[in-house]
Motif scaffolding. Structure first.
Motif: not given
Length: 360
Positions: A150-152, A156-161
């Motif tokens: 995932m992106a930095l 980005a972490l919350n959106a991809a999880m």
């Protein structure tokens, strides 16, 4: 008035004392248990007590000061230079007694319980942020092992999880998916805990005028203002803003011999937490300030970016000292003026002789 000088090596349960009798010159070494430590000093006349600035030193320093003794907390680096022979409690106590009598060693300031309470909040907040960063990096590393990147950034972490967990649910055991989801939710818990601490710091700042005054400086916000006031306390222990900046370690180190001095990078001595906050604040001003000062506009094109950041942090530290030491408000348009030169001995002699001739 001559004071008996005590060197004390403190520990969790056993305290080692070292002193010399002023009348006989006899050297004493004594061990005391924690429960009897204060009882030993309660009936003594005022004396100079040196202790190494370590865990618990602030507490015992306050207790001994309340009894009328003069307490100096010595930096560990200064004490180490006087340790001779094998290192043990007795040798450490002797080294502390020797170090506390040296005129060139600056003692660590004794803090009040209110100051330490605010600093305790800062330490817990710093630890929570460290845990949050570790947790986020761990999730990224574990998911990369299963082909998910995932992106930095936290956003980005919350959106991809959610999408990643849904895809992995089809391939991996349920116990791993549930554990990953729990670790991800833990980040939100850490966010709430950090926000709670910042809210408590905000409440304390509303009652402290000094932190409100220095928070007006560009690049100094809630965290930096409360940390500086709680750490420094009385700014008048520093004779100038330059000395305060040197204590924070944001002045050049130097090395030299034979009359030739070479300046190095910043010394990085002193409180690393305050220095880090000032550096980050200076970088924020450099990146986001809509109306940079004339000084910043002048130095920015002529120096590398990191040099400008450190120079601005140094300037912020001096401004903080001036506000705390003189009790003034921040003035964006203030211009420092050098004091008028003092008259020399020759000029004073000439004025006196001229006055004598006129009277004659």
């Amino acid at each position: 008035m001559n004071h008996t000088v005590y060197g004390i090596d403190i520990a969790k349960s056993v305290f080692q004392l070292h002193w010399v009798d002023q009348e006989t010159g006899e050297i004493f070494n004594k061990q005391l248990k924690r429960a009897k430590f204060l009882d030993y000093f309660v009936n003594l006349t005022s004396c100079l007590i040196g202790m190494e600035a370590c865990g618990g030193a602030q507490h015992w320093g306050r207790k001994l000061t309340a009894m009328g003794h003069h307490v100096k907390l010595m930096p560990g680096k200064a004490v180490k230079a006087f340790v001779m022979g094998n290192k043990n409690d007795a040798a450490d106590a002797r080294a502390i007694r020797m170090a506390v009598q040296q005129p060139g060693i600056k003692a660590v300031a004794l803090k009040t319980e209110a100051q330490q309470a605010v600093l305790a909040l800062h330490r817990m907040r710093q630890q929570l942020i460290k845990f949050r960063t570790m947790q986020s990096n761990e999730l990224r590393g574990l998911l990369m092992e299963f082909g998910e990147v995932m992106a930095l950034g936290r956003a980005a972490l919350n959106a991809a999880m959610p999408g990643i967990l849904a895809r992995l649910d089809e391939r991996l055991p349920a116990f791993l998916i549930e554990t990953l989801r729990e670790r991800w939710n833990m980040l939100s818990t850490l966010d709430h805990q950090v926000a709670d601490i910042e809210r408590r710091l905000q409440t304390w700042m509303k009652e402290d005028q000094a932190s409100q005054d220095i928070a007006e400086i560009p690049g100094v916000g809630l965290i930096t203002a409360t940390a500086v006031v709680a750490t420094v306390g009385n700014a008048n222990v520093f004779t100038s803003g330059r000395q305060f900046a040197a204590w924070l370690g944001i002045v050049p180190g130097q090395t030299g011999t034979g009359g030739k001095v070479r300046l190095l990078g910043i010394s990085k001595r002193g409180d690393s937490y305050l220095r880090t906050l000032l550096i980050h604040g200076a970088r924020s001003v450099l990146e986001h300030s809509k109306e940079p000062s004339a000084w910043l506009q002048g130095i920015n094109p002529r120096r590398p970016k990191n040099v400008v950041v450190v120079a601005l942090a140094n300037k912020m530290a001096r401004t903080i000292w001036a506000i705390l030491a003189h009790g003034k408000k921040y003035d964006r348009g203030h211009v420092s003026v050098k004091p008028a030169d003092l008259p020399t001995a020759a000029s004073v002699h000439g004025l006196v002789m001229d006055h004598a001739r006129r009277r004659g």
